[in-house]
Design a protein around this motif. Structure first.
Motif, PDB file in Angstrom:
ATOM      1  N   ARG A 188       0.770  -1.127   0.045  1.00 42.24           N
ATOM      2  CA  ARG A 188      -0.038  -0.048  -0.150  1.00 42.24           C
ATOM      3  C   ARG A 188       0.843   1.315   0.022  1.00 42.24           C
ATOM      4  NH1 ARG A 188      -3.465  -1.813   4.994  1.00 42.24           N
ATOM      5  NH2 ARG A 188      -3.198  -3.851   3.976  1.00 42.24           N
ATOM      6  N   PHE A 189       2.197   1.241  -0.042  1.00 42.54           N
ATOM      7  CA  PHE A 189       3.058   2.550   0.116  1.00 42.54           C
ATOM      8  C   PHE A 189       3.863   2.745  -1.149  1.00 42.54           C
ATOM      9  CE2 PHE A 189       2.086   1.374   4.516  1.00 42.54           C
ATOM     10  CZ  PHE A 189       1.326   2.391   5.066  1.00 42.54           C
ATOM     11  N   GLY A 190       4.203   3.753  -1.623  1.00 42.17           N
ATOM     12  CA  GLY A 190       4.823   4.301  -2.903  1.00 42.17           C
ATOM     13  C   GLY A 190       3.899   4.381  -4.008  1.00 42.17           C
ATOM     14  N   TRP A 191       4.467   4.987  -5.043  1.00 40.72           N
ATOM     15  CA  TRP A 191       3.679   5.204  -6.130  1.00 40.72           C
ATOM     16  C   TRP A 191       2.932   4.468  -6.894  1.00 40.72           C
ATOM     17  CZ3 TRP A 191       2.490   9.965  -8.005  1.00 40.72           C
ATOM     18  CH2 TRP A 191       2.964  11.192  -7.606  1.00 40.72           C
ATOM     19  N   LYS A 192       3.437   3.199  -6.734  1.00 46.46           N
ATOM     20  CA  LYS A 192       2.581   1.896  -7.166  1.00 46.46           C
ATOM     21  C   LYS A 192       2.166   1.075  -6.170  1.00 46.46           C
ATOM     22  CE  LYS A 192       3.309   3.118 -11.606  1.00 46.46           C
ATOM     23  NZ  LYS A 192       2.230   3.580 -12.399  1.00 46.46           N
ATOM     24  N   ALA A 193       2.116   1.486  -4.849  1.00 44.04           N
ATOM     25  CA  ALA A 193       1.752   0.752  -3.927  1.00 44.04           C
ATOM     26  C   ALA A 193       2.432  -0.729  -3.838  1.00 44.04           C
ATOM     27  CB  ALA A 193      -0.036   0.402  -3.908  1.00 44.04           C
TER      28      ALA A 193
END
Length: 281
Positions: A241-246
């Motif tokens: 769920r984290f980062g530009w592409k989750a």
């Protein structure tokens, strides 16, 4: 029995089309158009101050929050005279987390005045400021289409705390419009700082709740062409769920990656340097 669902389906479509027609006619009226005003950046009482911790925390949790806030706000150096607060570089985008995540408070996004031109020359560094970094424009991270990777904007060469280091910046030429980022090198795509406020609450959401929300209102979503699926870890299959592409599973992994990619700071999760040139300190 076979015809009733079809009538309901047709009725729903007709209602949706009617709503769209009403909305379109309202938007087309001069009065409606005249009332559409961009209020600009919203102001709040907490602007430009430290973000408040979540209510109801224990004393230990508040202390943990304050320690994280101090680390997030600290300006990093390659080497410090006292031996602490060291580790910047050899390649980096900025020298503090809060340098880029500051609007409207620490943990937010790009500030109104871009700090990166000053970071480029901090402590005697001789970095050229990339053409797409301007004082009144957004903070931008550069990814190269050719390899998909982040190419850090600056190096520690000639900094007073990095004696003997001689590594070169990547080339971002040819230049385009510095404010819009348009034109110029077609091999560059940009990312801007994402707000991090509330990320701990996102981490606490159970996978089951995310899946339940995805299934909810399925008919309405199909009606308007809304679809998608959660990104999952290739190891344990749980939702990332984290980062530009989750792409990152946890805030610990996300933070460790950001330390390494954005400030060149190696750590237990990302132990390799961003540049292993022998002259790099």
């Amino acid at each position: 029995m076979g015809g009733r669902p079809m009538r309901l389906h047709d009725t729903a479509i007709h209602m949706a089309l009617a709503a769209l027609l009403v909305a379109s006619s309202a938007l087309a009226s001069p009065a409606a158009v005249a009332e559409v005003i961009d209020p600009g950046v919203r102001q709040a009482g907490t602007d430009n101050g430290p973000p408040p911790p979540l209510a109801g925390l224990t004393a230990d949790e508040v202390a943990f929050f304050q320690d994280g806030l101090a680390r997030f706000s600290a300006v990093k150096m390659v080497r410090s005279p006292t031996g602490d607060n060291s580790g910047l570089g050899p390649r980096f985008n900025s020298n503090a987390c809060a340098s880029c995540h500051i609007q409207p408070v620490v943990g937010g996004s790009s500030p109104s005045v871009n700090p990166l031109p000053a970071v480029a020359h901090a402590d005697g560094a001789t970095n050229a400021v990339p053409w797409f970094i301007v004082s009144n424009g957004p903070i931008r991270e550069a990814r190269f289409v050719s390899d998909g990777g982040v190419h850090d904007l600056f190096v520690v060469t000639n900094r007073s705390d990095a004696a003997g280091c001689q590594i070169a910046q990547p080339s971002f030429a040819p230049a385009g419009n510095g404010f819009t980022g348009q034109g110029g090198n077609p091999n560059i795509v940009y990312r801007i700082p994402t707000p991090l406020l509330g990320a701990g609450l996102i981490e606490a959401i159970p996978d089951s709740a995310i899946l339940a929300n995805a299934r909810a209102d399925a008919f309405t979503k199909r009606l308007f062409g809304v679809s998608g699926h959660p990104n999952r870890s290739g190891n344990d299959g749980t939702i990332t769920r984290f980062g530009w592409k989750a792409q990152n599973k946890s805030l610990l992994l996300f933070s460790a990656e950001a330390y390494n990619v954005e400030m060149g700071i190696s750590n237990l999760i990302f132990p390799q340097e961003r540049d292993e040139t022998r002259s790099a300190p």
